[in-house]
Design an enzyme around this catalytic site. Structure first.
Site, PDB file in Angstrom:
ATOM      1  N   GLU A  64       0.819  -1.213   0.000  1.00  0.00           N
ATOM      2  CA  GLU A  64       0.000   0.000   0.000  1.00  0.00           C
ATOM      3  C   GLU A  64       0.849   1.257   0.000  1.00  0.00           C
ATOM      4  OE1 GLU A  64      -3.652   2.251   2.315  1.00  0.00           O
ATOM      5  OE2 GLU A  64      -2.693   0.543   3.298  1.00  0.00           O
ATOM      6  N   ASP A  80      -0.691  -5.149   3.117  1.00  0.00           N
ATOM      7  CA  ASP A  80      -1.286  -3.947   3.707  1.00  0.00           C
ATOM      8  C   ASP A  80      -0.754  -3.867   5.137  1.00  0.00           C
ATOM      9  OD1 ASP A  80      -2.778  -1.803   4.540  1.00  0.00           O
ATOM     10  OD2 ASP A  80      -4.619  -2.477   3.588  1.00  0.00           O
ATOM     11  N   ILE A  82      -1.073  -1.679   7.671  1.00  0.00           N
ATOM     12  CA  ILE A  82      -2.128  -1.423   8.656  1.00  0.00           C
ATOM     13  C   ILE A  82      -3.406  -1.146   7.881  1.00  0.00           C
ATOM     14  CG2 ILE A  82      -2.973   0.005  10.543  1.00  0.00           C
ATOM     15  CD1 ILE A  82      -0.130   0.686  11.290  1.00  0.00           C
ATOM     16  N   ASP A  83      -4.312  -2.087   7.880  1.00  0.00           N
ATOM     17  CA  ASP A  83      -5.618  -1.873   7.274  1.00  0.00           C
ATOM     18  C   ASP A  83      -6.559  -1.439   8.387  1.00  0.00           C
ATOM     19  OD1 ASP A  83      -7.347  -1.947   4.982  1.00  0.00           O
ATOM     20  OD2 ASP A  83      -8.353  -3.633   5.940  1.00  0.00           O
ATOM     21  N   THR A  85      -6.223   2.274   9.345  1.00  0.00           N
ATOM     22  CA  THR A  85      -5.315   3.271   9.935  1.00  0.00           C
ATOM     23  C   THR A  85      -6.066   4.284  10.791  1.00  0.00           C
ATOM     24  OG1 THR A  85      -3.724   3.004   8.141  1.00  0.00           O
ATOM     25  CG2 THR A  85      -3.565   5.019   9.425  1.00  0.00           C
ATOM     26  N   ASP A 208      -6.127  -4.505   0.114  1.00  0.00           N
ATOM     27  CA  ASP A 208      -7.148  -4.546   1.161  1.00  0.00           C
ATOM     28  C   ASP A 208      -7.774  -5.923   1.297  1.00  0.00           C
ATOM     29  OD1 ASP A 208      -7.142  -1.691   1.756  1.00  0.00           O
ATOM     30  OD2 ASP A 208      -8.213  -1.399  -0.134  1.00  0.00           O
TER      31      ASP A 208
END
Length: 255
Positions: A64, A80, A82-83, A85, A208
């Site tokens: 990402e 990803d 930190i999905d 945030t 994601d």
């Protein structure tokens, strides 16, 4: 591969927990009016990329924050860091680190870790899906009016005029209840574990959903785009057991 994913998801999660405890305003930036990124996002992705490059130097990577490192390799890691945030920035628990591995056009291994909840989801193609080492399955719910669903609003963050509010207004009156984690990865993991019965969303990216898609499939679920095809997330994504997915498609297939 799955042990590599497990090991580095856990370490990435430790970085997240430490980073969330010490997060300051100066560590938070805006990629867009409603799109946040932190120094922790970048640090976690950097850690994961470095470990992949050390172990698998010929593999491609899609992340990402750092973008794509593509050379046409058969293997591709989809990250990803930190999905969720926004939840992370607000000191909330509903965020996750997500890693998917694709070989050719097929997802073959995946992991999603929610550090603040200490929930580790893993899946390998053909071997099932697991939460903290225990096999999981999608729910057996057969009726939409008994279903608890999850969704999100990445489309609003992007400013799209045709957005999920339209589908929310169609679907919400017909279901038992709705949940919103703010993390599509975690929503899909919860579909796989039967914690929610289905999920739909618009305007997501491959990073994601990649890991979550394999988890849902290995847990016995069905994943499609909004029209019952395989063009997800480009044309939206719908996930659940076969019955609930079919029920949702009656709504998402409307223009």
């Amino acid at each position: 591969m799955i042990e590599f994913i497990r090991q580095h998801l856990l370490h990435a999660g430790a970085l997240c927990r430490q980073g969330q405890q010490t997060l300051a305003a100066a560590d938070i930036e805006r990629k867009g009016p409603k799109d946040l990124v932190t120094a922790v996002d970048r640090g976690v992705e950097r850690y994961l990329v470095e470990r992949i490059v050390e172990r698998f130097p010929g593999h491609d990577i899609i992340g990402e924050e750092e973008g794509e490192r593509l050379s046409g390799a058969d293997w591709c890691w989809i990250i990803d860091p930190i999905d969720g945030t926004t939840s992370f920035c607000r000191g909330q628990a509903y965020y996750a680190v997500s890693i998917g591995l694709r070989r050719g056009g097929d997802l073959v291994a995946a992991g999603i870790y929610a550090p603040a909840l200490d929930q580790l989801f893993l899946a390998e193609r053909g071997s099932g899906a697991f939460l903290d080492g225990k096999r999981i399955e999608v729910s057996a719910c057969k009726r939409l009016d008994e279903a608890v669903l999850a969704t999100g609003f990445a489309c609003l963050r992007a400013g799209l005029s045709h957005n999920n509010l339209y589908y929310l207004n169609l679907i919400l009156p017909h279901i038992l209840d709705l949940r919103r984690c703010g993390s599509a990865a975690l929503d899909l993991a919860y579909v796989a574990a039967g914690k929610v019965d289905g999920f739909w969303e618009l305007n997501l990216n491959l990073y994601d959903i990649a890991a979550g898609v394999l988890l849902v499939r290995e847990a016995g679920g069905v994943v499609t785009d909004f029209f019952g095809g395989a063009d997800f997330p480009g044309r939206g994504i719908v996930a659940g057991n076969g019955r609930i997915t079919a029920e949702l498609l009656a709504f998402t297939g409307r223009a």
